[in-house]
Motif scaffolding. Structure first.
Motif, PDB file in Angstrom:
ATOM      1  N   ALA A  64      34.147 -85.278  47.164  1.00  0.00           N
ATOM      2  CA  ALA A  64      34.056 -83.828  47.004  1.00  0.00           C
ATOM      3  C   ALA A  64      33.681 -83.459  45.572  1.00  0.00           C
ATOM      4  CB  ALA A  64      35.379 -83.180  47.380  1.00  0.00           C
ATOM      5  N   SER A  65      34.235 -84.170  44.609  1.00  0.00           N
ATOM      6  CA  SER A  65      33.932 -83.898  43.209  1.00  0.00           C
ATOM      7  C   SER A  65      32.463 -84.142  42.895  1.00  0.00           C
ATOM      8  CB  SER A  65      34.809 -84.780  42.312  1.00  0.00           C
ATOM      9  OG  SER A  65      34.462 -84.613  40.954  1.00  0.00           O
ATOM     10  N   GLN A  66      31.923 -85.258  43.374  1.00  0.00           N
ATOM     11  CA  GLN A  66      30.522 -85.557  43.096  1.00  0.00           C
ATOM     12  C   GLN A  66      29.591 -84.598  43.823  1.00  0.00           C
ATOM     13  OE1 GLN A  66      30.125 -90.016  43.654  1.00  0.00           O
ATOM     14  NE2 GLN A  66      29.141 -89.767  41.662  1.00  0.00           N
ATOM     15  N   ILE A  67      29.919 -84.255  45.048  1.00  0.00           N
ATOM     16  CA  ILE A  67      29.085 -83.311  45.798  1.00  0.00           C
ATOM     17  C   ILE A  67      29.105 -81.950  45.114  1.00  0.00           C
ATOM     18  CG2 ILE A  67      28.865 -82.048  47.976  1.00  0.00           C
ATOM     19  CD1 ILE A  67      29.958 -84.593  49.358  1.00  0.00           C
ATOM     20  N   TYR A  68      30.278 -81.535  44.667  1.00  0.00           N
ATOM     21  CA  TYR A  68      30.413 -80.281  43.925  1.00  0.00           C
ATOM     22  C   TYR A  68      29.479 -80.285  42.712  1.00  0.00           C
ATOM     23  CZ  TYR A  68      32.574 -76.851  40.748  1.00  0.00           C
ATOM     24  OH  TYR A  68      32.792 -75.814  39.869  1.00  0.00           O
ATOM     25  N   SER A  69      29.538 -81.357  41.946  1.00  0.00           N
ATOM     26  CA  SER A  69      28.722 -81.451  40.725  1.00  0.00           C
ATOM     27  C   SER A  69      27.235 -81.472  41.045  1.00  0.00           C
ATOM     28  CB  SER A  69      29.107 -82.706  39.937  1.00  0.00           C
ATOM     29  OG  SER A  69      30.455 -82.656  39.530  1.00  0.00           O
ATOM     30  N   MET A  70      26.854 -82.192  42.089  1.00  0.00           N
ATOM     31  CA  MET A  70      25.446 -82.266  42.463  1.00  0.00           C
ATOM     32  C   MET A  70      24.923 -80.908  42.918  1.00  0.00           C
ATOM     33  SD  MET A  70      25.305 -85.854  44.579  1.00  0.00           S
ATOM     34  CE  MET A  70      26.049 -87.358  43.905  1.00  0.00           C
ATOM     35  N   LEU A  71      25.722 -80.187  43.690  1.00  0.00           N
ATOM     36  CA  LEU A  71      25.295 -78.868  44.163  1.00  0.00           C
ATOM     37  C   LEU A  71      25.223 -77.871  43.006  1.00  0.00           C
ATOM     38  CD1 LEU A  71      27.295 -78.527  47.521  1.00  0.00           C
ATOM     39  CD2 LEU A  71      24.862 -79.033  47.229  1.00  0.00           C
ATOM     40  N   LYS A  72      26.176 -77.954  42.079  1.00  0.00           N
ATOM     41  CA  LYS A  72      26.151 -77.060  40.926  1.00  0.00           C
ATOM     42  C   LYS A  72      24.943 -77.332  40.034  1.00  0.00           C
ATOM     43  CE  LYS A  72      28.949 -74.481  39.700  1.00  0.00           C
ATOM     44  NZ  LYS A  72      29.051 -72.993  39.913  1.00  0.00           N
ATOM     45  N   SER A  73      24.445 -78.559  40.066  1.00  0.00           N
ATOM     46  CA  SER A  73      23.297 -78.930  39.229  1.00  0.00           C
ATOM     47  C   SER A  73      21.965 -78.641  39.906  1.00  0.00           C
ATOM     48  CB  SER A  73      23.374 -80.424  38.879  1.00  0.00           C
ATOM     49  OG  SER A  73      24.557 -80.714  38.148  1.00  0.00           O
ATOM     50  N   HIS A  74      22.012 -78.255  41.185  1.00  0.00           N
ATOM     51  CA  HIS A  74      20.765 -77.987  41.905  1.00  0.00           C
ATOM     52  C   HIS A  74      20.030 -76.809  41.274  1.00  0.00           C
ATOM     53  CE1 HIS A  74      17.958 -78.019  45.205  1.00  0.00           C
ATOM     54  NE2 HIS A  74      18.199 -76.746  45.447  1.00  0.00           N
ATOM     55  N   LYS A  75      18.717 -76.912  41.137  1.00  0.00           N
ATOM     56  CA  LYS A  75      17.934 -75.904  40.425  1.00  0.00           C
ATOM     57  C   LYS A  75      17.783 -74.604  41.216  1.00  0.00           C
ATOM     58  CE  LYS A  75      15.379 -79.272  37.652  1.00  0.00           C
ATOM     59  NZ  LYS A  75      14.048 -79.804  37.285  1.00  0.00           N
ATOM     60  N   GLY A  76      17.769 -74.689  42.534  1.00  0.00           N
ATOM     61  CA  GLY A  76      17.664 -73.476  43.326  1.00  0.00           C
ATOM     62  C   GLY A  76      19.017 -72.839  43.573  1.00  0.00           C
ATOM     63  N   LYS A  77      19.011 -71.665  44.209  1.00  0.00           N
ATOM     64  CA  LYS A  77      20.265 -70.998  44.546  1.00  0.00           C
ATOM     65  C   LYS A  77      20.950 -71.747  45.676  1.00  0.00           C
ATOM     66  CE  LYS A  77      22.271 -66.707  46.298  1.00  0.00           C
ATOM     67  NZ  LYS A  77      22.039 -65.328  46.801  1.00  0.00           N
ATOM     68  N   VAL A  78      22.253 -71.977  45.528  1.00  0.00           N
ATOM     69  CA  VAL A  78      23.045 -72.649  46.557  1.00  0.00           C
ATOM     70  C   VAL A  78      23.966 -71.615  47.206  1.00  0.00           C
ATOM     71  CG1 VAL A  78      24.799 -74.398  47.038  1.00  0.00           C
ATOM     72  CG2 VAL A  78      22.970 -74.879  45.394  1.00  0.00           C
ATOM     73  N   THR A  79      23.799 -71.432  48.507  1.00  0.00           N
ATOM     74  CA  THR A  79      24.651 -70.532  49.273  1.00  0.00           C
ATOM     75  C   THR A  79      25.482 -71.351  50.236  1.00  0.00           C
ATOM     76  OG1 THR A  79      22.989 -68.761  49.156  1.00  0.00           O
ATOM     77  CG2 THR A  79      24.718 -68.550  50.820  1.00  0.00           C
TER      78      THR A  79
END
Length: 246
Positions: A64-79
């Motif tokens: 969960a921690s790594q997925i959180y970090s990867m999604l937060k680093s995504h360049k587009g908007k994450v919904t």
């Protein structure tokens, strides 16, 4: 290795959607060199906005921690859209959304992390220390999203708190509720339309405290009284009253 995620292409919007269904990693990511790398490689292929559909009872805290970090680093908007349940570690993933929405029927659950340990007293004490640090790291994600105090979040976790859509929204763990109609809220007591009795009372009050009406009525009475007794002209009386402060 069993994948717990799936990237799909939305035919209507042409945007990529990420589906999480079921436990987040049935086996721990601790020491796993394949699963995190595979997820990262698939996410790296996504350009633009990303919608994450989340329905998971939780799972491995490190995943969960790594997925959180990867999604937060995504360049587009994450919904992130919670359509079923976002419990335990899955609620951490939910915090990664630039915008996090929840279905009216969905649930969130947050609680203290847990683990299994064996060994002597020192081993048990180390396990406790680890759990305390893991809890603090999870609070970081909740605090960033909700802006609640750390003590408040810690208490909610210790109590194993279940949140329906409205509660999750009120406590700012999510930004909105899916499919919610934008209705005009019920008027507050101050905004309610006064009834007829209130209108009459307000009208009387306005008349009572109307400066011009008071002055006019006062002048009429005083003028009549003055003329009958002294014959004081009304224009002289007005000049005297003009010197007074209201």
């Amino acid at each position: 290795m069993k994948k717990f995620w799936n990237f799909i292409q939305n035919e209507d919007t042409s945007e990529t959607e990420l589906l999480f269904n079921g436990p987040i990693s049935e086996d721990t990511w601790w020491g796993d060199e394949v699963t995190p790398a595979l997820f990262r490689d698939e996410l790296a292929k996504v350009s633009g906005n990303l919608t994450v559909w989340l329905n998971s009872p939780g799972g491995d805290v490190f995943a969960a921690s790594q997925i959180y970090s990867m999604l937060k680093s995504h360049k587009g908007k994450v919904t992130v859209k919670i359509d079923g349940i976002a419990a335990s570690a899955a609620s951490v993933v939910a915090m990664a959304g630039d915008e996090t929405l929840i279905a009216p029927t969905a649930l969130m659950m947050i609680h203290d992390p847990s683990t299994s340990a064996m060994g002597n007293k020192a081993d048990m004490e180390k396990a406790i220390e680890l759990l305390e640090e893991v809890k603090e790291s999870i609070i970081n994600a909740y605090e960033t999203k909700s802006h609640l105090s750390r003590n408040k979040i810690a208490k909610l976790m210790s109590d194993e708190t279940w949140l329906n859509a409205k509660k999750a929204h009120e406590m700012c763990f999510v930004d909105g509720i899916l499919f919610a109609e934008k209705k005009k809220p019920f008027p507050s007591e101050e905004e309610k339309e006064p009834d007829e009795n209130e209108k009459k009372e307000n009208s009387l009050t306005a008349m009572t405290y109307s400066k011009s009406k008071n002055l006019s009525a006062f002048l009429s009475k005083v003028s009549a009284s003055a003329e009958s007794v002294t014959g004081t002209p009304i224009d002289q009386l007005e000049k005297r009253l003009a010197l007074l402060k209201y």
